[in-house]
Design a protein around this motif. Sequence first.
Motif, PDB file in Angstrom:
ATOM      1  N   MET A 292      -9.773  -6.510   2.764  1.00 31.57           N
ATOM      2  CA  MET A 292      -9.733  -5.076   2.481  1.00 31.57           C
ATOM      3  C   MET A 292      -8.322  -4.559   2.712  1.00 31.57           C
ATOM      4  O   MET A 292      -7.672  -4.906   3.701  1.00 31.57           O
ATOM      5  CB  MET A 292     -10.719  -4.321   3.381  1.00 31.57           C
ATOM      6  CG  MET A 292     -10.798  -2.832   3.092  1.00 31.57           C
ATOM      7  SD  MET A 292     -11.902  -1.947   4.215  1.00 31.57           S
ATOM      8  CE  MET A 292     -10.970  -2.053   5.741  1.00 31.57           C
ATOM      9  N   LEU A 293      -7.835  -3.751   1.783  1.00 26.41           N
ATOM     10  CA  LEU A 293      -6.504  -3.172   1.867  1.00 26.41           C
ATOM     11  C   LEU A 293      -6.596  -1.656   1.707  1.00 26.41           C
ATOM     12  O   LEU A 293      -7.567  -1.148   1.126  1.00 26.41           O
ATOM     13  CB  LEU A 293      -5.594  -3.741   0.773  1.00 26.41           C
ATOM     14  CG  LEU A 293      -5.273  -5.239   0.843  1.00 26.41           C
ATOM     15  CD1 LEU A 293      -4.468  -5.645  -0.377  1.00 26.41           C
ATOM     16  CD2 LEU A 293      -4.526  -5.576   2.127  1.00 26.41           C
ATOM     17  N   PRO A 294      -5.586  -0.938   2.198  1.00 23.76           N
ATOM     18  CA  PRO A 294      -5.579   0.512   1.960  1.00 23.76           C
ATOM     19  C   PRO A 294      -5.482   0.821   0.471  1.00 23.76           C
ATOM     20  O   PRO A 294      -4.900   0.062  -0.313  1.00 23.76           O
ATOM     21  CB  PRO A 294      -4.344   0.987   2.726  1.00 23.76           C
ATOM     22  CG  PRO A 294      -4.049  -0.094   3.705  1.00 23.76           C
ATOM     23  CD  PRO A 294      -4.498  -1.370   3.077  1.00 23.76           C
ATOM     24  N   GLY A 295      -6.029   1.938   0.082  1.00 22.73           N
ATOM     25  CA  GLY A 295      -6.019   2.296  -1.324  1.00 22.73           C
ATOM     26  C   GLY A 295      -4.625   2.552  -1.868  1.00 22.73           C
ATOM     27  O   GLY A 295      -4.341   2.256  -3.040  1.00 22.73           O
ATOM     28  N   TRP A 296      -3.731   3.074  -1.007  1.00 22.81           N
ATOM     29  CA  TRP A 296      -2.384   3.359  -1.501  1.00 22.81           C
ATOM     30  C   TRP A 296      -1.639   2.082  -1.875  1.00 22.81           C
ATOM     31  O   TRP A 296      -0.788   2.093  -2.776  1.00 22.81           O
ATOM     32  CB  TRP A 296      -1.594   4.150  -0.467  1.00 22.81           C
ATOM     33  CG  TRP A 296      -1.418   3.460   0.866  1.00 22.81           C
ATOM     34  CD1 TRP A 296      -2.178   3.616   1.968  1.00 22.81           C
ATOM     35  CD2 TRP A 296      -0.400   2.509   1.205  1.00 22.81           C
ATOM     36  NE1 TRP A 296      -1.722   2.832   2.995  1.00 22.81           N
ATOM     37  CE2 TRP A 296      -0.617   2.143   2.554  1.00 22.81           C
ATOM     38  CE3 TRP A 296       0.673   1.940   0.514  1.00 22.81           C
ATOM     39  CZ2 TRP A 296       0.190   1.224   3.215  1.00 22.81           C
ATOM     40  CZ3 TRP A 296       1.483   1.022   1.177  1.00 22.81           C
ATOM     41  CH2 TRP A 296       1.239   0.671   2.514  1.00 22.81           C
ATOM     42  N   ALA A 297      -1.936   0.965  -1.219  1.00 22.12           N
ATOM     43  CA  ALA A 297      -1.275  -0.296  -1.571  1.00 22.12           C
ATOM     44  C   ALA A 297      -1.681  -0.738  -2.975  1.00 22.12           C
ATOM     45  O   ALA A 297      -0.843  -1.202  -3.769  1.00 22.12           O
ATOM     46  CB  ALA A 297      -1.628  -1.366  -0.544  1.00 22.12           C
ATOM     47  N   ALA A 298      -2.958  -0.581  -3.299  1.00 16.07           N
ATOM     48  CA  ALA A 298      -3.405  -0.941  -4.646  1.00 16.07           C
ATOM     49  C   ALA A 298      -2.802  -0.012  -5.693  1.00 16.07           C
ATOM     50  O   ALA A 298      -2.455  -0.449  -6.807  1.00 16.07           O
ATOM     51  CB  ALA A 298      -4.931  -0.896  -4.706  1.00 16.07           C
ATOM     52  N   LEU A 299      -2.653   1.266  -5.356  1.00 14.03           N
ATOM     53  CA  LEU A 299      -2.040   2.195  -6.306  1.00 14.03           C
ATOM     54  C   LEU A 299      -0.578   1.848  -6.563  1.00 14.03           C
ATOM     55  O   LEU A 299      -0.103   1.911  -7.712  1.00 14.03           O
ATOM     56  CB  LEU A 299      -2.165   3.626  -5.774  1.00 14.03           C
ATOM     57  CG  LEU A 299      -3.583   4.207  -5.716  1.00 14.03           C
ATOM     58  CD1 LEU A 299      -3.565   5.594  -5.090  1.00 14.03           C
ATOM     59  CD2 LEU A 299      -4.198   4.268  -7.110  1.00 14.03           C
ATOM     60  N   LEU A 300       0.147   1.470  -5.515  1.00 13.26           N
ATOM     61  CA  LEU A 300       1.542   1.052  -5.703  1.00 13.26           C
ATOM     62  C   LEU A 300       1.632  -0.207  -6.557  1.00 13.26           C
ATOM     63  O   LEU A 300       2.522  -0.334  -7.415  1.00 13.26           O
ATOM     64  CB  LEU A 300       2.198   0.821  -4.342  1.00 13.26           C
ATOM     65  CG  LEU A 300       2.501   2.066  -3.504  1.00 13.26           C
ATOM     66  CD1 LEU A 300       3.128   1.667  -2.172  1.00 13.26           C
ATOM     67  CD2 LEU A 300       3.428   3.016  -4.262  1.00 13.26           C
ATOM     68  N   LEU A 301       0.714  -1.139  -6.329  1.00 11.78           N
ATOM     69  CA  LEU A 301       0.717  -2.360  -7.130  1.00 11.78           C
ATOM     70  C   LEU A 301       0.416  -2.056  -8.597  1.00 11.78           C
ATOM     71  O   LEU A 301       1.032  -2.640  -9.507  1.00 11.78           O
ATOM     72  CB  LEU A 301      -0.309  -3.340  -6.566  1.00 11.78           C
ATOM     73  CG  LEU A 301      -0.408  -4.700  -7.265  1.00 11.78           C
ATOM     74  CD1 LEU A 301       0.929  -5.432  -7.209  1.00 11.78           C
ATOM     75  CD2 LEU A 301      -1.508  -5.547  -6.631  1.00 11.78           C
ATOM     76  N   MET A 302      -0.498  -1.141  -8.838  1.00 10.97           N
ATOM     77  CA  MET A 302      -0.802  -0.753 -10.216  1.00 10.97           C
ATOM     78  C   MET A 302       0.406  -0.091 -10.875  1.00 10.97           C
ATOM     79  O   MET A 302       0.718  -0.359 -12.046  1.00 10.97           O
ATOM     80  CB  MET A 302      -2.000   0.202 -10.230  1.00 10.97           C
ATOM     81  CG  MET A 302      -3.324  -0.436  -9.856  1.00 10.97           C
ATOM     82  SD  MET A 302      -4.648   0.793  -9.683  1.00 10.97           S
ATOM     83  CE  MET A 302      -4.573   1.599 -11.272  1.00 10.97           C
ATOM     84  N   LEU A 303       1.107   0.766 -10.119  1.00 13.32           N
ATOM     85  CA  LEU A 303       2.285   1.424 -10.674  1.00 13.32           C
ATOM     86  C   LEU A 303       3.384   0.415 -10.995  1.00 13.32           C
ATOM     87  O   LEU A 303       4.007   0.468 -12.071  1.00 13.32           O
ATOM     88  CB  LEU A 303       2.793   2.470  -9.680  1.00 13.32           C
ATOM     89  CG  LEU A 303       4.043   3.261 -10.100  1.00 13.32           C
ATOM     90  CD1 LEU A 303       3.774   4.038 -11.392  1.00 13.32           C
ATOM     91  CD2 LEU A 303       4.474   4.209  -8.986  1.00 13.32           C
ATOM     92  N   ALA A 304       3.602  -0.531 -10.080  1.00 11.12           N
ATOM     93  CA  ALA A 304       4.622  -1.553 -10.329  1.00 11.12           C
ATOM     94  C   ALA A 304       4.246  -2.423 -11.519  1.00 11.12           C
ATOM     95  O   ALA A 304       5.111  -2.797 -12.339  1.00 11.12           O
ATOM     96  CB  ALA A 304       4.807  -2.404  -9.077  1.00 11.12           C
ATOM     97  N   SER A 305       2.977  -2.748 -11.648  1.00 12.73           N
ATOM     98  CA  SER A 305       2.536  -3.560 -12.786  1.00 12.73           C
ATOM     99  C   SER A 305       2.725  -2.817 -14.097  1.00 12.73           C
ATOM    100  O   SER A 305       3.147  -3.402 -15.111  1.00 12.73           O
ATOM    101  CB  SER A 305       1.065  -3.944 -12.607  1.00 12.73           C
ATOM    102  OG  SER A 305       0.877  -4.671 -11.410  1.00 12.73           O
ATOM    103  N   ALA A 306       2.426  -1.514 -14.086  1.00  9.80           N
ATOM    104  CA  ALA A 306       2.597  -0.730 -15.311  1.00  9.80           C
ATOM    105  C   ALA A 306       4.069  -0.647 -15.709  1.00  9.80           C
ATOM    106  O   ALA A 306       4.420  -0.778 -16.895  1.00  9.80           O
ATOM    107  CB  ALA A 306       2.011   0.662 -15.113  1.00  9.80           C
ATOM    108  N   VAL A 307       4.953  -0.458 -14.728  1.00 14.43           N
ATOM    109  CA  VAL A 307       6.386  -0.384 -15.034  1.00 14.43           C
ATOM    110  C   VAL A 307       6.893  -1.725 -15.557  1.00 14.43           C
ATOM    111  O   VAL A 307       7.657  -1.797 -16.541  1.00 14.43           O
ATOM    112  CB  VAL A 307       7.163   0.061 -13.783  1.00 14.43           C
ATOM    113  CG1 VAL A 307       8.672  -0.053 -14.018  1.00 14.43           C
ATOM    114  CG2 VAL A 307       6.799   1.487 -13.411  1.00 14.43           C
ATOM    115  N   GLY A 308       6.469  -2.817 -14.911  1.00 18.93           N
ATOM    116  CA  GLY A 308       6.914  -4.132 -15.369  1.00 18.93           C
ATOM    117  C   GLY A 308       6.432  -4.452 -16.768  1.00 18.93           C
ATOM    118  O   GLY A 308       7.191  -4.982 -17.600  1.00 18.93           O
TER     119      GLY A 308
END
Length: 297
Positions: free
Chosen positions: A1-17
């Motif tokens: 289990m991870l904090p939700g903000w970590a998943a949001l940052l990963l999604m943002l980085a994936s979208a930018v990449g």
Amino acid sequence: MLPGWAALLLMLASAVGAEMLLGRAAMLPWWLPGPEAAFPAERITAARLAVLPVCIGLFALAGLMANSGGEARVLACWGNYRGTVRKAGLVWVNPMLRRRRVDVRIRHWRSDPVDAADRDGAPIRVSLLVVWRVRDTARAVLSVLDHEDYLREQVHAVLSRTAATLPCDRFDGPGLSLRDGQWFGDELTRALAAEAAPVGLEVYSVQPLSLEYGPEVADSMRRRRVADLDADLRTVIVDDAVEAAKLAVRRLEHATGQELDRHARNALMERLLVAFVAPAGVPGAPTRRDGREGRRR
């Protein structure tokens, strides 16, 4: 289990990449094509590389979960327990795990009239108020098919066993009966808590809200109970009248300074009992006419 903000940052980085790779491949109209866009091989390579951040972003999105307060999520994979999420808010869990929502707040359940029988075999109907909560989420979800149905069935079973230990009403004298709400509720709470503990449920209290006879014997039992109450009331009235008559005789002797003999005391007691008891309509009480006839004799 991870904090939700970590998943949001990963999604943002994936979208930018992914956007940068697709832009370099001249596949986005708002990006100016680079010098390598003229070569088809570089465009195909950039498009293939963009698949990776897109998959990572989708994986992060699939694991996001909003958990509200008073609820928990039981995580399982192929039937194996993997943990429980009790933290409220946005969290991320492995999307490959099955998530089942469980309400862990204190809850109350008011039952419909449940049919049972007392120790004498008389049919009764009882309504109960059960206060409970889920204590062990893993047991509540994995040990039974539906813990709420299990609790309802156990309420019926516990009520049938407890009601069969005592009569609904005591017509033969003083003693415990099912009308004793404190004893009845404590016994039901103790028995139901023992049955619910193995499946992770905690029972705080079970209180009887209504207790009545079944419709087939309700009228006869009601008449019997009224007759018993009437007999008890008459006994109390007679006892009080006797005590009041004795007190009146003692005060009369004290006021006059003379002690009455046994016959005079009995005659005075009889008159006082007639005055006290006859207006209450107690059967068998002496009347004034009986007292006069006794004096004539």
